[in-house]
Design a protein around this motif. Sequence first.
Motif, PDB file in Angstrom:
ATOM      1  N   UNK A 172      -2.336 -31.017  25.208  1.00  0.00           N
ATOM      2  CA  UNK A 172      -3.596 -31.738  25.297  1.00  0.00           C
ATOM      3  C   UNK A 172      -4.156 -32.157  23.957  1.00  0.00           C
ATOM      4  N   UNK A 173      -3.311 -32.292  22.967  1.00  0.00           N
ATOM      5  CA  UNK A 173      -3.745 -32.686  21.620  1.00  0.00           C
ATOM      6  C   UNK A 173      -3.398 -34.153  21.402  1.00  0.00           C
ATOM      7  N   UNK A 174      -4.375 -34.937  20.988  1.00  0.00           N
ATOM      8  CA  UNK A 174      -4.138 -36.380  20.851  1.00  0.00           C
ATOM      9  C   UNK A 174      -4.825 -36.995  19.644  1.00  0.00           C
ATOM     10  N   UNK A 175      -5.417 -36.170  18.761  1.00  0.00           N
ATOM     11  CA  UNK A 175      -6.155 -36.729  17.614  1.00  0.00           C
ATOM     12  C   UNK A 175      -5.702 -36.041  16.318  1.00  0.00           C
ATOM     13  N   UNK A 176      -4.443 -36.252  15.929  1.00  0.00           N
ATOM     14  CA  UNK A 176      -3.916 -35.551  14.755  1.00  0.00           C
ATOM     15  C   UNK A 176      -4.212 -36.278  13.447  1.00  0.00           C
ATOM     16  N   UNK A 177      -4.124 -35.521  12.362  1.00  0.00           N
ATOM     17  CA  UNK A 177      -4.039 -36.060  11.004  1.00  0.00           C
ATOM     18  C   UNK A 177      -2.754 -35.506  10.398  1.00  0.00           C
ATOM     19  N   UNK A 178      -2.027 -36.356   9.671  1.00  0.00           N
ATOM     20  CA  UNK A 178      -0.741 -35.988   9.096  1.00  0.00           C
ATOM     21  C   UNK A 178      -0.932 -35.636   7.630  1.00  0.00           C
ATOM     22  N   UNK A 179      -0.500 -34.436   7.253  1.00  0.00           N
ATOM     23  CA  UNK A 179      -0.655 -33.964   5.877  1.00  0.00           C
ATOM     24  C   UNK A 179       0.707 -33.777   5.224  1.00  0.00           C
ATOM     25  N   UNK A 223      -9.505 -34.537   5.548  1.00  0.00           N
ATOM     26  CA  UNK A 223      -8.943 -34.831   6.868  1.00  0.00           C
ATOM     27  C   UNK A 223     -10.031 -34.837   7.933  1.00  0.00           C
ATOM     28  N   UNK A 224     -10.953 -33.901   7.845  1.00  0.00           N
ATOM     29  CA  UNK A 224     -12.025 -33.824   8.839  1.00  0.00           C
ATOM     30  C   UNK A 224     -13.016 -34.966   8.673  1.00  0.00           C
ATOM     31  N   UNK A 225     -13.178 -35.453   7.434  1.00  0.00           N
ATOM     32  CA  UNK A 225     -14.045 -36.629   7.234  1.00  0.00           C
ATOM     33  C   UNK A 225     -13.382 -37.890   7.785  1.00  0.00           C
ATOM     34  N   UNK A 226     -12.078 -38.036   7.522  1.00  0.00           N
ATOM     35  CA  UNK A 226     -11.378 -39.236   7.971  1.00  0.00           C
ATOM     36  C   UNK A 226     -11.266 -39.289   9.488  1.00  0.00           C
ATOM     37  N   UNK A 227     -11.237 -38.118  10.122  1.00  0.00           N
ATOM     38  CA  UNK A 227     -11.159 -38.088  11.584  1.00  0.00           C
ATOM     39  C   UNK A 227     -12.067 -36.982  12.087  1.00  0.00           C
ATOM     40  N   UNK A 228     -13.353 -37.278  12.274  1.00  0.00           N
ATOM     41  CA  UNK A 228     -14.306 -36.237  12.685  1.00  0.00           C
ATOM     42  C   UNK A 228     -13.935 -35.549  13.996  1.00  0.00           C
ATOM     43  N   UNK A 229     -13.196 -36.256  14.863  1.00  0.00           N
ATOM     44  CA  UNK A 229     -12.790 -35.635  16.140  1.00  0.00           C
ATOM     45  C   UNK A 229     -11.401 -35.002  16.057  1.00  0.00           C
ATOM     46  N   UNK A 230     -10.963 -34.736  14.847  1.00  0.00           N
ATOM     47  CA  UNK A 230      -9.657 -34.123  14.597  1.00  0.00           C
ATOM     48  C   UNK A 230      -9.409 -32.922  15.508  1.00  0.00           C
ATOM     49  N   UNK A 231      -8.199 -32.890  16.120  1.00  0.00           N
ATOM     50  CA  UNK A 231      -7.851 -31.698  16.904  1.00  0.00           C
ATOM     51  C   UNK A 231      -6.512 -31.081  16.489  1.00  0.00           C
ATOM     52  N   UNK A 253     -13.734 -22.770  11.208  1.00  0.00           N
ATOM     53  CA  UNK A 253     -13.144 -23.604  12.264  1.00  0.00           C
ATOM     54  C   UNK A 253     -12.149 -22.756  13.043  1.00  0.00           C
ATOM     55  N   UNK A 254     -12.313 -22.692  14.341  1.00  0.00           N
ATOM     56  CA  UNK A 254     -11.450 -21.854  15.178  1.00  0.00           C
ATOM     57  C   UNK A 254     -10.091 -22.523  15.368  1.00  0.00           C
ATOM     58  N   UNK A 255      -9.034 -21.755  15.086  1.00  0.00           N
ATOM     59  CA  UNK A 255      -7.657 -22.203  15.306  1.00  0.00           C
ATOM     60  C   UNK A 255      -7.039 -21.294  16.370  1.00  0.00           C
ATOM     61  N   UNK A 256      -6.542 -21.844  17.471  1.00  0.00           N
ATOM     62  CA  UNK A 256      -6.326 -23.267  17.738  1.00  0.00           C
ATOM     63  C   UNK A 256      -7.401 -23.923  18.581  1.00  0.00           C
ATOM     64  N   UNK A 257      -8.481 -23.224  18.908  1.00  0.00           N
ATOM     65  CA  UNK A 257      -9.447 -23.772  19.858  1.00  0.00           C
ATOM     66  C   UNK A 257     -10.006 -25.106  19.390  1.00  0.00           C
ATOM     67  N   UNK A 258     -10.404 -25.198  18.120  1.00  0.00           N
ATOM     68  CA  UNK A 258     -10.963 -26.442  17.603  1.00  0.00           C
ATOM     69  C   UNK A 258      -9.896 -27.338  16.965  1.00  0.00           C
ATOM     70  N   UNK A 259      -9.046 -26.753  16.152  1.00  0.00           N
ATOM     71  CA  UNK A 259      -7.991 -27.506  15.461  1.00  0.00           C
ATOM     72  C   UNK A 259      -6.683 -26.725  15.546  1.00  0.00           C
ATOM     73  N   UNK A 260      -5.643 -27.375  16.036  1.00  0.00           N
ATOM     74  CA  UNK A 260      -4.301 -26.783  16.047  1.00  0.00           C
ATOM     75  C   UNK A 260      -3.590 -27.140  14.753  1.00  0.00           C
ATOM     76  N   UNK A 261      -2.613 -26.328  14.373  1.00  0.00           N
ATOM     77  CA  UNK A 261      -1.875 -26.535  13.133  1.00  0.00           C
ATOM     78  C   UNK A 261      -0.388 -26.361  13.405  1.00  0.00           C
ATOM     79  N   UNK A 262       0.417 -27.262  12.851  1.00  0.00           N
ATOM     80  CA  UNK A 262       1.860 -27.141  12.961  1.00  0.00           C
ATOM     81  C   UNK A 262       2.494 -27.438  11.609  1.00  0.00           C
TER      82      UNK A 262
END
Length: 327
Positions: A172-179, A223-231, A253-262
């Motif tokens: 259910x993740x659809x708003x990523x930022x690539x680092x 990353x959070x500024x560029x995409x405020x709805x980052x998930x 920031x709660x991981x993974x509830x608010x933002x997932x990381x891979x």
Amino acid sequence: MPVTMRDVAALAGVSVKTVSRVVNLEPHTRPEVVRRVRAAIAELDWVPNGSARTLRTGRTGLVAVAVTELRRPHLAMLGEALVDEIGRRGLQAAVEPTHGDPARLRDLLDARGRIFDGLVLIGDPGEDLLTGLRAQHPVVLVHGGGRGTVDAVDADLVEAASLVARHLVVMGRSRPVLLGLDRGAGGVEAMRAALASAGVTEPAPAIGGVRTRADGADVVDRARRERPDLDTLVCGSDEVALGALAALARDGVAVPDDVAVIGFDDLDDGQFTTPSLTTVDPGPGRLARAAIDLLADRLSGTAPAEPRRVISPVELIRRESTLGGMS
């Protein structure tokens, strides 16, 4: 009882002389026979007598492994895998950190045939340093981004991106930022294409030049500024992901509830973070085996005239805590 050349020959269904020809990198052995012998050597974990071979062939029996630095964990892991694989072939390895110095790398290239039988380069050395090299030279580039002048082995970034994209969508993740996906040539494009194929049509913002833990921590706010709805943060290395995890924890920031990381690399560190890290395993052992197979073919004179590129498979290591579930 110790494994002998006769055991290898019996398993491969060939003569002892044929095993000797393959081990000594002699020409005019059929490729399918070479593959059977190598598979038997790997299955039996047989180590040839390198000293005896050196006396017979007149080669040094030494392969150089050039790496920018050893304090980067993913480079150290791949370097160790190459050393193990070279040793398994009855050869000696010399690990040569270059520290990004073109002159040092040029010296290593010039030492081919005198000090080293062959050379494995980890990473992209730049076009200028490859000028004058031909496919026939015993040089293999690993993680070099597919340069076409010498043999090369690269992890399958397209498959890695596809595995990540499908798993994110399932979660259910659809708003990523690539680092830091610019670490590998075409990484950003592959990830965006995979996300689009999985149904995420909006192009993911990408932040390049992110390499270390400190970099990963420093760019989380951006990353959070560029995409405020980052998930989701999709990171080009586990080092970057570990830094990002630290920054998210610092900011509450709660991981993974608010933002997932891979991440990417499957470092041991990722198993022991809180939360633990979902990652892509590029398979250092597979990369090393493919690289030394290519090098052995060049040294034996059985490789084709054109440069070859092996795309090595990858695996997604799913850890529940950083993606919020299992697919």
